[in-house]
Motif scaffolding. Sequence first.
Motif, short mmCIF file in Angstrom:
data_model
loop_
_atom_site.label_atom_id
_atom_site.label_comp_id
_atom_site.label_asym_id
_atom_site.label_seq_id
_atom_site.Cartn_x
_atom_site.Cartn_y
_atom_site.Cartn_z
N PRO A 6 37.72 6.38 0.05
CA PRO A 6 36.44 6.69 0.68
C PRO A 6 36.48 6.52 2.19
N GLU A 7 35.52 7.10 2.87
CA GLU A 7 35.32 6.79 4.26
C GLU A 7 34.86 5.34 4.36
N ARG A 8 34.80 4.85 5.58
CA ARG A 8 34.42 3.45 5.80
C ARG A 8 33.11 3.14 5.08
N ALA A 9 33.13 2.12 4.25
CA ALA A 9 31.95 1.75 3.48
C ALA A 9 31.66 0.28 3.69
N ALA A 10 30.40 -0.11 3.45
CA ALA A 10 30.05 -1.52 3.54
C ALA A 10 30.92 -2.33 2.59
N TRP A 11 31.22 -3.57 2.98
CA TRP A 11 32.12 -4.39 2.17
C TRP A 11 31.63 -4.49 0.73
N GLY A 12 32.56 -4.21 -0.19
CA GLY A 12 32.25 -4.32 -1.61
C GLY A 12 31.58 -3.10 -2.20
N THR A 13 31.38 -2.04 -1.39
CA THR A 13 30.69 -0.85 -1.91
C THR A 13 31.62 0.33 -2.06
N ALA A 14 32.92 0.13 -1.86
CA ALA A 14 33.88 1.24 -1.97
C ALA A 14 34.10 1.56 -3.43
N SER A 15 33.20 2.35 -4.01
CA SER A 15 33.17 2.54 -5.46
C SER A 15 34.38 3.26 -6.00
N SER A 16 35.10 4.03 -5.17
CA SER A 16 36.23 4.77 -5.67
C SER A 16 37.49 3.91 -5.77
N LEU A 17 37.42 2.68 -5.28
CA LEU A 17 38.53 1.76 -5.52
C LEU A 17 38.46 1.29 -6.97
N ARG A 18 39.61 1.11 -7.59
CA ARG A 18 39.63 0.54 -8.93
C ARG A 18 39.23 -0.92 -8.85
N ALA A 19 38.78 -1.44 -9.99
CA ALA A 19 38.29 -2.82 -10.01
C ALA A 19 39.36 -3.80 -9.54
N ARG A 39 48.49 -14.68 6.35
CA ARG A 39 49.58 -13.97 7.02
C ARG A 39 50.47 -13.26 6.01
N ASP A 40 50.76 -13.94 4.89
CA ASP A 40 51.60 -13.35 3.85
C ASP A 40 50.81 -13.23 2.56
N PHE A 41 50.99 -12.10 1.86
CA PHE A 41 50.25 -11.85 0.63
C PHE A 41 51.13 -11.03 -0.29
N LEU A 42 51.36 -11.52 -1.51
CA LEU A 42 52.19 -10.83 -2.50
C LEU A 42 51.31 -10.29 -3.62
N THR A 43 51.37 -8.97 -3.83
CA THR A 43 50.64 -8.31 -4.90
C THR A 43 51.63 -7.74 -5.90
N VAL A 44 51.53 -8.16 -7.14
CA VAL A 44 52.36 -7.62 -8.21
C VAL A 44 51.46 -6.81 -9.13
N ALA A 45 51.70 -5.51 -9.19
CA ALA A 45 50.87 -4.62 -10.01
C ALA A 45 51.77 -3.65 -10.76
N THR A 46 51.43 -3.37 -12.00
CA THR A 46 52.26 -2.53 -12.85
C THR A 46 52.41 -1.13 -12.27
N PRO A 47 53.55 -0.46 -12.50
CA PRO A 47 53.70 0.91 -12.00
C PRO A 47 52.55 1.80 -12.45
N GLY A 48 52.06 2.60 -11.53
CA GLY A 48 50.97 3.51 -11.84
C GLY A 48 49.59 2.94 -11.61
N ALA A 49 49.50 1.65 -11.22
CA ALA A 49 48.18 1.02 -11.06
C ALA A 49 47.51 1.41 -9.75
N GLY A 50 48.29 1.81 -8.74
CA GLY A 50 47.69 2.19 -7.47
C GLY A 50 47.96 1.20 -6.35
N LYS A 51 49.21 0.71 -6.25
CA LYS A 51 49.55 -0.24 -5.17
C LYS A 51 49.42 0.42 -3.80
N THR A 52 49.78 1.72 -3.71
CA THR A 52 49.70 2.41 -2.42
C THR A 52 48.27 2.47 -1.93
N THR A 53 47.34 2.81 -2.81
CA THR A 53 45.93 2.86 -2.44
C THR A 53 45.45 1.51 -1.93
#
Length: 580
Positions: A6-19, A39-53
């Motif tokens: 989505p375009e810039r949306a109010a925090w928490g209102t980006a409805s097209s993001l997955r939960a 500073r550092d953040f590790l996200t582990v998400a299954t293939p196809g979940a949308g890590k790029t997004t």
Amino acid sequence: MPPAFPERAAWGTASSLRAWQQQALEAYFGTDGSEPGPRDFLTVATPGAGKTTFALRLARELMERRAVQAITIVCPTEHLKRQWAESAARVGIRIDPEYQNGQGPVGKDFHGVAVTYATVAARPALHRNRTEARKSLVVFDEVHHAGDGLSWGDAVREAFEPATRRLALSGTPFRTDINPIPFVRYEEGPDGIRRSSADYTYGYGPALADGVVRPVIFLAYAGEMRWRTRAGDEITATLGEPLTQDQTAQAWRAALDPKGDWIKQVITAADRRLTELRRVIPDAGGLVIATDHETARAYAGMLRAVTGQSATIVLSDDPSASKKIKQFGGTDDRWMVAVRMVSEGVDIPRLCVGVYATSTSTPLFFAQAIGRFVRARKRGETASVFLPSVPTLMGHAAELEEERDHVLDRPVREDGLDDELLAEANRKQDTPDVGEELPFETVEASATFDRVLYDGGEFGMHAEPGSAEEEEFLGIPGLLEPDQVSALLRKRQADQLANERRRKTGDPRADRTAAEDLASLRRELNGLVNAWNHRTGQPQGVIHNELRRSCGGPPVPQATATEIRERIAKIREWAAKRRH
């Protein structure tokens, strides 16, 4: 890059993001979005979940907050650099995927660059200077590649230690070696062993429940193989039956040999499955994962004979590989044949059917291969992967929902997650794995439908290719919820058993004999025990003993049908608790 950004949306209102993506952002910035973020953040998400997004949403948020001024995306492959740049462009982030070490400053038209781990390792000081010049966010795609040898890890640390923010992403099991992955946090458990600690995890099981990924139905094929050794001896073995390690390896290679009928029959069955899926998913495509160039071309010839259409061939040393992958993804062509390539950025969401036609069996490679088929575009889509009936692959299929962390302080390759073999599997391949001279010559190879594996269970009985019994499983509808898949598989198996006893007795009302009932139940129990063995590492004998302690009764050979059913229910209960 679904879903749409989505375009810039109010925090928490980006409805097209997955939960899960919104939850991960909240884990980073706090639930009200007011935190500066770590500073550092590790996200582990299954293939196809949308890590790029998720990563690009986070990057844009940091840029808009002026927390960072530049972005560096570090990828395993050249192809993935371009994918990242294209995805970023769709959300207004300009990334240069062609940046080279000798280029100098990044062009003013770009917010940042996409480079490979190898590029960074070649000149870490250059990338350190870039990182120091502006407040930078560094995104590590499939961060376990940063641990490909101590030299690569040292280079990544040197280059990106000054970064303002670092986001590490991973979608497949971590490494087996004990080289710490740069910028990943390790925590010591009660057993004294240090394990990687993710800041946010989204596994295959939760993603499946959310409809973010497809349920994967594994169709295993056995069959009789006959080959001739160098000494001129002919050996016959049945794939899917207990064999020695050497016999299994040779029978497996005989099955994949284009000279035999096994692979032809499996490709024919896979194309029938693809036809069924295309009734409800009109652009559904299939991928055959081949071992080398010669067999890839042979498999493409088989597909042309079966379908009357040419298959796209993607070879590991073809400079146009990325272009071919992209073109295939944008068409409704039926089939692509790739030499390995599963960690080379094959990102085609319409892939729904796979044929695992390679002898590579490491868990990392298998996980990456299956990851090509799980990307869901709409709820109800299913994926089907055809496998040789080999114990190693059956175990990997049963462990699809397993989540692993990188473990330090242990012997190397303790659990078989062999990254050196994975690298070897994805190298340039011009000749078969076995070298210039095959250790045997395939004389005959024929396929038999063996069983279906799904959600830790096994369904179906042996059936000949082209039979009505096989068709019952090939014709499973293409749009089903996960629980509907389980229910339908149970029904198909019951129908198959009923048909079998009608054939044997000639009496449609005849009940299954006690012996047939026990044989079927023992087979189901042994399959579940085998799957639990691969999932937990417990020896099968220990699992059987634990089931006896929990349920009572004698050993399996002396147990009644009721006692075996109780053990089947108990091990399914264990599996359900482990998933939740």
